[in-house]
Scaffold this motif. Structure first.
Motif, PDB file in Angstrom:
ATOM      1  N   ILE A  68       0.853  -1.179   0.000  1.00 55.94           N
ATOM      2  CA  ILE A  68       0.000   0.000   0.000  1.00 55.94           C
ATOM      3  C   ILE A  68       0.891   1.231   0.000  1.00 55.94           C
ATOM      4  N   LYS A  69       0.685   2.082  -0.969  1.00 55.56           N
ATOM      5  CA  LYS A  69       1.478   3.297  -1.087  1.00 55.56           C
ATOM      6  C   LYS A  69       0.527   4.487  -1.121  1.00 55.56           C
ATOM      7  N   GLY A  70       0.562   5.313  -0.081  1.00 53.06           N
ATOM      8  CA  GLY A  70      -0.316   6.468  -0.016  1.00 53.06           C
ATOM      9  C   GLY A  70       0.452   7.750   0.215  1.00 53.06           C
ATOM     10  N   ASP A  71      -0.264   8.869   0.145  1.00 49.87           N
ATOM     11  CA  ASP A  71       0.381  10.160   0.346  1.00 49.87           C
ATOM     12  C   ASP A  71       0.240  10.661   1.783  1.00 49.87           C
ATOM     13  N   GLY A  72      -0.255   9.805   2.682  1.00 45.60           N
ATOM     14  CA  GLY A  72      -0.379  10.169   4.085  1.00 45.60           C
ATOM     15  C   GLY A  72       0.947  10.031   4.822  1.00 45.60           C
ATOM     16  N   PRO A  73       0.999  10.427   6.081  1.00 45.91           N
ATOM     17  CA  PRO A  73       2.250  10.428   6.842  1.00 45.91           C
ATOM     18  C   PRO A  73       2.840   9.039   7.103  1.00 45.91           C
ATOM     19  N   LEU A  74       2.018   7.985   7.010  1.00 48.16           N
ATOM     20  CA  LEU A  74       2.551   6.633   7.217  1.00 48.16           C
ATOM     21  C   LEU A  74       3.473   6.224   6.079  1.00 48.16           C
ATOM     22  N   GLY A  75       3.262   6.816   4.900  1.00 43.66           N
ATOM     23  CA  GLY A  75       4.135   6.556   3.765  1.00 43.66           C
ATOM     24  C   GLY A  75       3.742   5.343   2.964  1.00 43.66           C
ATOM     25  N   ARG A  88       4.778 -11.593   7.428  1.00 43.27           N
ATOM     26  CA  ARG A  88       5.724 -10.584   7.894  1.00 43.27           C
ATOM     27  C   ARG A  88       5.385  -9.275   7.207  1.00 43.27           C
ATOM     28  N   GLY A  89       5.900  -8.168   7.715  1.00 44.17           N
ATOM     29  CA  GLY A  89       5.610  -6.896   7.078  1.00 44.17           C
ATOM     30  C   GLY A  89       6.234  -5.731   7.811  1.00 44.17           C
ATOM     31  N   TYR A  90       6.151  -4.555   7.190  1.00 41.99           N
ATOM     32  CA  TYR A  90       6.688  -3.343   7.803  1.00 41.99           C
ATOM     33  C   TYR A  90       5.978  -2.124   7.227  1.00 41.99           C
ATOM     34  N   VAL A  91       6.098  -1.009   7.927  1.00 45.80           N
ATOM     35  CA  VAL A  91       5.567   0.267   7.454  1.00 45.80           C
ATOM     36  C   VAL A  91       6.734   1.225   7.250  1.00 45.80           C
ATOM     37  N   SER A  92       6.525   2.214   6.385  1.00 46.86           N
ATOM     38  CA  SER A  92       7.618   3.137   6.053  1.00 46.86           C
ATOM     39  C   SER A  92       7.977   4.047   7.225  1.00 46.86           C
ATOM     40  N   ASN A  93       6.967   4.571   7.918  1.00 45.55           N
ATOM     41  CA  ASN A  93       7.194   5.496   9.024  1.00 45.55           C
ATOM     42  C   ASN A  93       6.493   4.983  10.285  1.00 45.55           C
ATOM     43  N   VAL A  96       4.727   7.308  13.253  1.00 45.60           N
ATOM     44  CA  VAL A  96       3.651   8.277  12.982  1.00 45.60           C
ATOM     45  C   VAL A  96       2.440   8.013  13.876  1.00 45.60           C
ATOM     46  N   GLU A  97       1.911   9.069  14.477  1.00 45.21           N
ATOM     47  CA  GLU A  97       0.690   8.955  15.282  1.00 45.21           C
ATOM     48  C   GLU A  97      -0.273  10.058  14.884  1.00 45.21           C
ATOM     49  N   LEU A  98      -1.557   9.750  14.913  1.00 40.67           N
ATOM     50  CA  LEU A  98      -2.601  10.711  14.553  1.00 40.67           C
ATOM     51  C   LEU A  98      -3.706  10.690  15.603  1.00 40.67           C
ATOM     52  N   GLY A 113      -3.734   7.839   3.604  1.00 42.25           N
ATOM     53  CA  GLY A 113      -4.065   8.854   2.609  1.00 42.25           C
ATOM     54  C   GLY A 113      -4.527   8.262   1.290  1.00 42.25           C
ATOM     55  N   ASP A 114      -4.414   9.050   0.234  1.00 45.96           N
ATOM     56  CA  ASP A 114      -4.792   8.599  -1.104  1.00 45.96           C
ATOM     57  C   ASP A 114      -3.610   7.915  -1.767  1.00 45.96           C
ATOM     58  N   GLY A 115      -3.914   6.943  -2.603  1.00 46.87           N
ATOM     59  CA  GLY A 115      -2.819   6.254  -3.283  1.00 46.87           C
ATOM     60  C   GLY A 115      -3.285   4.971  -3.937  1.00 46.87           C
ATOM     61  N   TYR A 116      -2.436   3.951  -3.888  1.00 45.17           N
ATOM     62  CA  TYR A 116      -2.706   2.719  -4.624  1.00 45.17           C
ATOM     63  C   TYR A 116      -2.443   1.478  -3.771  1.00 45.17           C
ATOM     64  N   LEU A 117      -3.176   0.436  -4.099  1.00 49.17           N
ATOM     65  CA  LEU A 117      -3.013  -0.881  -3.494  1.00 49.17           C
ATOM     66  C   LEU A 117      -2.471  -1.825  -4.556  1.00 49.17           C
TER      67      LEU A 117
END
Length: 299
Positions: A68-75, A88-93, A96-98, A113-117
């Motif tokens: 998942i690639k979005g334009d939100g702060p999670l990256g 297994r898995g990981y997040v870019s950031n 980040v907390e909201l 945020g908005d983006g693609y799956l």
């Protein structure tokens, strides 16, 4: 309750159902990656989704990648799940907390945020099938449901949830319901399934109330000829990285780069993105790699 996955069918085989509990493995991912609350929810939901998607594949080595690639702060995030029950898995950031969203829940959609799956299915033949769809909400369950409907033309509903408290992950998992091709033309059946899924307040409230996967599926499909398969599959967080693999990757850098690491850093350090395991190679171990390269070059 232990992390596990069960499969079932209903409506004379017209409905396929899968349920999964991922509480412990999501807690392990939270600890390994030092995830914030919202990052834990995002990764936990996606790991559950990966296990649900791969559960219908046949070959033992089958795997599903969800990116998942979005334009939100999670990256963005990446999950790899196998038919063997490993994920297994990981997040870019990860930090980040909201604030909570309007419903008072963790704002996963806002973090992504908005983006693609992107979904890649690898059935083990060396020719993975990949598909890309736009995110519809960033809440992951909605996005995977949209993917199944548009890319695989299968009327589906995926409900995912992660509940994180002060002491860590208290509940995590999900359920996937699919109307198979032979029943997809039965509009009444599809609408009944949609209404029941819409009536759910979420998945984790059911787990936190003490309900088992069997009881959850019974509530959803019990009056539709539900048949739960006898096998319960255990699932877990697992990464196939190893020190030997790290050494193999370092060896590919070549003699000059390895010698530079010895002289400037006194060794090398590598961190696995998927599990955050740190591997350290000493200058002596790098020197051995250089020796192997020279031997292979001479031969």
């Amino acid at each position: 309750m232990a992390d596990q996955l069960i499969r079932a069918k209903a409506a004379d085989g017209g409905i396929r159902a899968v349920g999964v509990i991922t509480t412990s493995l999501t807690e392990e991912a939270r600890g390994r990656h030092k995830l914030s609350y919202v990052a834990t929810a995002a990764l936990g939901r996606t790991m559950s989704a990966g296990l649900l998607l791969v559960s219908s594949m046949k070959r033992p080595e089958s795997r599903v990648n969800i990116r998942i690639k979005g334009d939100g702060p999670l990256g963005g995030l990446l999950v790899d799940a196998g038919l063997d029950g490993t994920v297994r898995g990981y997040v870019s950031n990860p930090a980040v907390e909201l604030p909570p969203n309007a419903k008072g829940k963790l704002d996963v959609g806002g973090a992504i945020g908005d983006g693609y799956l992107y979904v890649v299915r690898d059935v083990g033949y060396g020719f993975p099938y990949s598909s890309t769809v736009e995110l519809v909400s960033g809440e992951i369950g909605d996005d995977l449901t949209h993917y199944l409907a548009t890319s695989e033309q299968t009327p589906s509903a995926m409900v995912l949830g992660v509940f994180v408290g002060a002491g860590g992950v208290q509940a995590s998992g999900g359920v996937l319901l699919q109307v198979l091709p032979k029943a997809a033309r039965d509009e009444k059946l599809v609408k009944t399934l949609e209404s029941r899924v819409a009536a759910l307040s979420g998945f984790t409230p059911l787990l936190r109330s003490g309900k088992t996967l069997h009881q959850i599926l019974e509530e959803l499909l019990g009056d539709m000829g539900l048949e739960i398969f006898p096998e319960t599959q255990m699932v877990r967080f697992h990464c196939g990285c190893s020190f030997d693999r790290v050494l193999g990757a370092l060896k590919m850098l070549g003699e000059a780069e390895l010698q530079d690491m010895i002289e400037k850093d006194g060794g090398a350090e590598a961190t696995c993105h998927f599990c955050n395991e740190v591997y350290k190679a000493s200058s002596d171990e790098l020197a051995e790699l250089i020796g192997d390269l020279r031997s292979n070059s001479g031969s």
